[in-house]
Design a protein around this motif. Structure first.
Motif, PDB file in Angstrom:
ATOM      1  N   GLY A 168      25.537  31.480 -22.063  1.00  0.00           N
ATOM      2  CA  GLY A 168      24.790  32.303 -20.466  1.00  0.00           C
ATOM      3  C   GLY A 168      23.249  32.664 -20.728  1.00  0.00           C
ATOM      4  O   GLY A 168      22.448  32.232 -19.749  1.00  0.00           O
ATOM      5  N   TRP A 169      22.665  33.023 -22.014  1.00  0.00           N
ATOM      6  CA  TRP A 169      21.732  33.614 -22.592  1.00  0.00           C
ATOM      7  C   TRP A 169      20.500  32.036 -23.028  1.00  0.00           C
ATOM      8  O   TRP A 169      19.928  32.580 -22.392  1.00  0.00           O
ATOM      9  CB  TRP A 169      21.835  34.029 -24.172  1.00  0.00           C
ATOM     10  N   ALA A 170      21.190  31.012 -23.309  1.00  0.00           N
ATOM     11  CA  ALA A 170      20.315  30.161 -23.558  1.00  0.00           C
ATOM     12  C   ALA A 170      20.005  29.326 -22.340  1.00  0.00           C
ATOM     13  O   ALA A 170      18.814  28.588 -22.337  1.00  0.00           O
ATOM     14  CB  ALA A 170      20.761  28.966 -24.524  1.00  0.00           C
ATOM     15  N   LEU A 171      20.839  29.428 -21.169  1.00  0.00           N
ATOM     16  CA  LEU A 171      20.722  28.737 -19.707  1.00  0.00           C
ATOM     17  C   LEU A 171      19.531  29.625 -18.546  1.00  0.00           C
ATOM     18  O   LEU A 171      19.401  29.199 -17.500  1.00  0.00           O
ATOM     19  CB  LEU A 171      21.771  28.626 -18.910  1.00  0.00           C
ATOM     20  N   SER A 172      19.517  31.200 -19.132  1.00  0.00           N
ATOM     21  CA  SER A 172      19.306  32.058 -18.731  1.00  0.00           C
ATOM     22  C   SER A 172      17.444  32.323 -18.590  1.00  0.00           C
ATOM     23  O   SER A 172      16.521  31.818 -18.645  1.00  0.00           O
ATOM     24  CB  SER A 172      18.854  33.495 -18.304  1.00  0.00           C
ATOM     25  N   THR A 173      17.718  33.150 -19.852  1.00  0.00           N
ATOM     26  CA  THR A 173      16.602  33.467 -20.630  1.00  0.00           C
ATOM     27  C   THR A 173      16.404  33.540 -22.162  1.00  0.00           C
ATOM     28  O   THR A 173      16.303  34.559 -23.009  1.00  0.00           O
ATOM     29  CB  THR A 173      16.220  35.512 -20.709  1.00  0.00           C
ATOM     30  N   PRO A 174      16.314  31.927 -23.065  1.00  0.00           N
ATOM     31  CA  PRO A 174      15.898  31.564 -23.886  1.00  0.00           C
ATOM     32  C   PRO A 174      14.932  32.050 -24.760  1.00  0.00           C
ATOM     33  O   PRO A 174      14.712  32.136 -25.887  1.00  0.00           O
ATOM     34  CB  PRO A 174      16.314  30.304 -23.299  1.00  0.00           C
ATOM     35  N   GLN A 175      14.162  32.492 -24.423  1.00  0.00           N
ATOM     36  CA  GLN A 175      12.690  32.913 -25.030  1.00  0.00           C
ATOM     37  C   GLN A 175      13.115  34.743 -25.167  1.00  0.00           C
ATOM     38  O   GLN A 175      11.667  34.948 -25.594  1.00  0.00           O
ATOM     39  CB  GLN A 175      11.809  32.239 -24.052  1.00  0.00           C
ATOM     40  N   SER A 176      13.478  35.199 -24.566  1.00  0.00           N
ATOM     41  CA  SER A 176      14.055  36.342 -25.379  1.00  0.00           C
ATOM     42  C   SER A 176      14.994  37.375 -25.392  1.00  0.00           C
ATOM     43  O   SER A 176      15.891  36.025 -25.632  1.00  0.00           O
ATOM     44  CB  SER A 176      13.728  37.552 -23.833  1.00  0.00           C
ATOM     45  N   ILE A 177      14.930  37.977 -25.429  1.00  0.00           N
ATOM     46  CA  ILE A 177      16.232  38.763 -27.073  1.00  0.00           C
ATOM     47  C   ILE A 177      17.393  38.411 -25.628  1.00  0.00           C
ATOM     48  O   ILE A 177      17.706  39.192 -24.198  1.00  0.00           O
ATOM     49  CB  ILE A 177      16.464  39.970 -27.378  1.00  0.00           C
ATOM     50  N   ALA A 178      18.646  38.511 -25.870  1.00  0.00           N
ATOM     51  CA  ALA A 178      20.239  38.384 -25.025  1.00  0.00           C
ATOM     52  C   ALA A 178      20.154  39.993 -24.960  1.00  0.00           C
ATOM     53  O   ALA A 178      19.604  40.825 -25.647  1.00  0.00           O
ATOM     54  CB  ALA A 178      20.840  38.029 -25.981  1.00  0.00           C
ATOM     55  N   PRO A 179      20.408  40.569 -23.140  1.00  0.00           N
ATOM     56  CA  PRO A 179      20.599  41.738 -23.176  1.00  0.00           C
ATOM     57  C   PRO A 179      22.016  41.434 -23.564  1.00  0.00           C
ATOM     58  O   PRO A 179      22.406  43.025 -24.280  1.00  0.00           O
ATOM     59  CB  PRO A 179      20.930  41.823 -21.221  1.00  0.00           C
ATOM     60  N   ASP A 180      23.291  40.956 -24.116  1.00  0.00           N
ATOM     61  CA  ASP A 180      24.356  41.760 -24.850  1.00  0.00           C
ATOM     62  C   ASP A 180      24.186  40.975 -26.266  1.00  0.00           C
ATOM     63  O   ASP A 180      25.215  40.852 -26.303  1.00  0.00           O
ATOM     64  CB  ASP A 180      25.595  40.665 -23.829  1.00  0.00           C
ATOM     65  N   ALA A 181      23.104  41.241 -26.855  1.00  0.00           N
ATOM     66  CA  ALA A 181      22.885  41.015 -27.799  1.00  0.00           C
ATOM     67  C   ALA A 181      23.951  41.557 -28.952  1.00  0.00           C
ATOM     68  O   ALA A 181      24.221  40.965 -29.938  1.00  0.00           O
ATOM     69  CB  ALA A 181      21.431  41.084 -28.716  1.00  0.00           C
ATOM     70  N   ALA A 182      23.859  43.189 -28.569  1.00  0.00           N
ATOM     71  CA  ALA A 182      24.925  43.829 -29.559  1.00  0.00           C
ATOM     72  C   ALA A 182      26.660  43.775 -29.691  1.00  0.00           C
ATOM     73  O   ALA A 182      26.832  43.043 -30.310  1.00  0.00           O
ATOM     74  CB  ALA A 182      25.318  45.849 -29.056  1.00  0.00           C
ATOM     75  N   ARG A 183      26.607  43.027 -28.815  1.00  0.00           N
ATOM     76  CA  ARG A 183      28.378  42.650 -28.461  1.00  0.00           C
ATOM     77  C   ARG A 183      28.628  41.360 -29.196  1.00  0.00           C
ATOM     78  O   ARG A 183      29.267  41.110 -29.718  1.00  0.00           O
ATOM     79  CB  ARG A 183      28.673  42.719 -27.421  1.00  0.00           C
ATOM     80  N   SER A 184      27.236  40.441 -28.845  1.00  0.00           N
ATOM     81  CA  SER A 184      27.144  38.532 -29.325  1.00  0.00           C
ATOM     82  C   SER A 184      27.391  39.388 -30.753  1.00  0.00           C
ATOM     83  O   SER A 184      28.271  38.137 -31.792  1.00  0.00           O
ATOM     84  CB  SER A 184      26.606  37.745 -29.623  1.00  0.00           C
ATOM     85  N   GLU A 185      26.164  40.575 -31.541  1.00  0.00           N
ATOM     86  CA  GLU A 185      26.302  40.508 -33.181  1.00  0.00           C
ATOM     87  C   GLU A 185      27.797  40.883 -33.885  1.00  0.00           C
ATOM     88  O   GLU A 185      28.108  40.941 -34.968  1.00  0.00           O
ATOM     89  CB  GLU A 185      25.423  41.424 -33.582  1.00  0.00           C
ATOM     90  N   GLN A 186      28.287  42.006 -33.008  1.00  0.00           N
ATOM     91  CA  GLN A 186      30.154  42.591 -33.303  1.00  0.00           C
ATOM     92  C   GLN A 186      30.647  41.027 -33.899  1.00  0.00           C
ATOM     93  O   GLN A 186      31.459  40.461 -33.839  1.00  0.00           O
ATOM     94  CB  GLN A 186      30.548  43.143 -32.619  1.00  0.00           C
TER      95      GLN A 186
END
Length: 410
Positions: A168-186
């Motif tokens: 979802g992040w790569a298909l929307s805004t791959p040039q910016s930080i993902a809005p759910d980056a904290a959950r992805s890191e967890q």
């Protein structure tokens, strides 16, 4: 060749040159130049074309004429990633349902199957006694089986969530930080720990299995001498025990190495993808994706061969199992116990083979989709946005969507 009087007759080279210099009609393959441009052979390494820097290699998103290659087009990569992500999410949901059913069935089979086996053993003779704590051990084994199935189910669900978030992040805004980056890191930390556990667990399990070989052989010999006193010896030769131990350990080494490398490649790809989603400067993702894709080919081949074998065995059992069962049960000499056992063993074996074939096919489909997902994500994040040295960045849009997609590469 002759022509009308007074008209010069063009030679073959002139005809070929005039024909090749005509504008393209639009029916051109990926190896032809843009419409309206004169044809010229692709440059070779070291050649300097007019208005372009020396051509070195076509592996960074450009073809031999300096245009964006089709497989590196961002729109194409977005479509491939969207398809792979959606299908992978669907089949992972199917896998979760299958794991739930298989976990419950395995736990029930451990308990009730163990009880049935012990009852059959005690019915053979009055000398065989079953300890009172046997039911407790079977219940514990069933609970452990159910717990392990639940852990595996939860891990697959977490992996599905992480893959969905990254796509979802790569298909929307791959040039910016993902809005759910904290959950992805967890999720990355949790799954990375379990992948490491899988690597070391495979090594430990192999060593433990080899260490248990002499113990299991000794226990088997003791039980054989206890229940069959007429046996010649209650101990196996030490050379035979050593051979079984060493051969089992050596034969398991290739599998351990392959599992270690595959899990390590998956962990590295996952770490790089999540770090990219968090906006951290990392190494390129495409090499890691290509390594994962290459490693997935081996288990895909093994699963395909295993699936073919299961289909053949299932077909043989379906054709000849019923005939053999009817012939055995029709004999007057066959015991009632044998007829009763065969009456449910053959259908049970057939059902197990069908279920195993479905699981093999499911895992094969998941591997194919996972490989497509990894390669598409790597292309979209790296190769779809980089150009060859001294070339401008690749334009956005595909050839079909944007007729000027080759502008600046002619």
């Amino acid at each position: 060749m002759t022509g009308p009087p007074g008209d010069p007759v063009p030679d073959k080279d002139t005809i070929d040159s005039d024909t090749l210099n005509q504008p393209s009609t639009g029916q051109q393959s990926s190896a032809q130049p843009p419409s309206g441009q004169a044809w010229r052979p692709p440059p070779v390494p070291g050649e300097t074309a007019s208005g372009q820097p020396p051509f070195n290699q076509p592996q960074s998103g450009l073809d031999a004429w300096g245009r964006p290659a089709l497989e590196f087009d961002p729109a194409t990569n977005r479509l491939a990633l969207a398809r792979a992500s959606a299908r992978l999410n669907t089949w992972l949901s199917v896998l979760l349902a299958a794991l739930l059913v298989a976990g419950v069935a395995s736990a029930l089979a451990v308990f009730f199957g163990g009880r049935a086996g012990l009852d059959a053993l005690t019915s053979l003779g009055g000398s065989v006694t079953v300890p009172a704590y046997t039911d407790g051990l079977l219940a514990l084994a069933a609970l452990l089986t159910l717990a392990w199935s639940a852990i595996y189910l939860v891990l697959v669900n977490w992996a599905r969530e992480l893959l969905r978030r990254l796509a979802g992040w790569a298909l929307s805004t791959p040039q910016s930080i993902a809005p759910d980056a904290a959950r992805s890191e967890q999720l990355r930390r949790t799954l990375s720990g379990w992948l490491t556990f899988g690597q070391w667990g495979t090594v430990a399990g192999t060593v433990l299995s080899a260490a248990l070989v002499p113990i299991s052989l000794a226990v088997t010999a003791r039980l054989t001498s206890f229940y069959f006193p007429d046996s010649s010896s209650d101990l196996l030769p030490s050379g035979f025990v050593a051979f079984q131990t060493v051969s089992g350990l050596v034969s398991a080494v290739p599998g351990v190495v392959i599992v270690w490398l595959i899990l390590g490649a998956i962990r590295r790809f996952m770490n790089l993808a999540v770090q990219r989603a968090r906006g951290l400067a990392t190494a390129p993702l495409w090499p890691a994706a290509r390594v994962v894709g290459n490693w997935f080919i081996l288990p895909m081949i093994l699963l395909g061969l295993g699936l073919l074998n299961l289909l053949v065995v299932t077909g043989v059992l379906a054709v000849f199992g019923g005939v053999g069962l009817s012939q055995i049960t029709s004999l007057d000499t066959s015991s009632a116990l044998l007829r009763a056992v065969l009456a449910w063993v053959i259908p049970l074996a057939f059902g197990f083979l069908v279920f195993a074939a479905l699981i093999y096919g499911l895992y094969l489909a998941l591997l194919i989709l996972s490989r497509s997902y990894a390669l598409s994500l790597g292309r979209l994040l790296d190769l779809g946005t980089q150009a060859a040295p001294n070339f401008p960045a690749l334009p956005t849009g595909s050839v079909g969507e944007n007729p000027n997609v080759y502008k600046g590469y002619q």
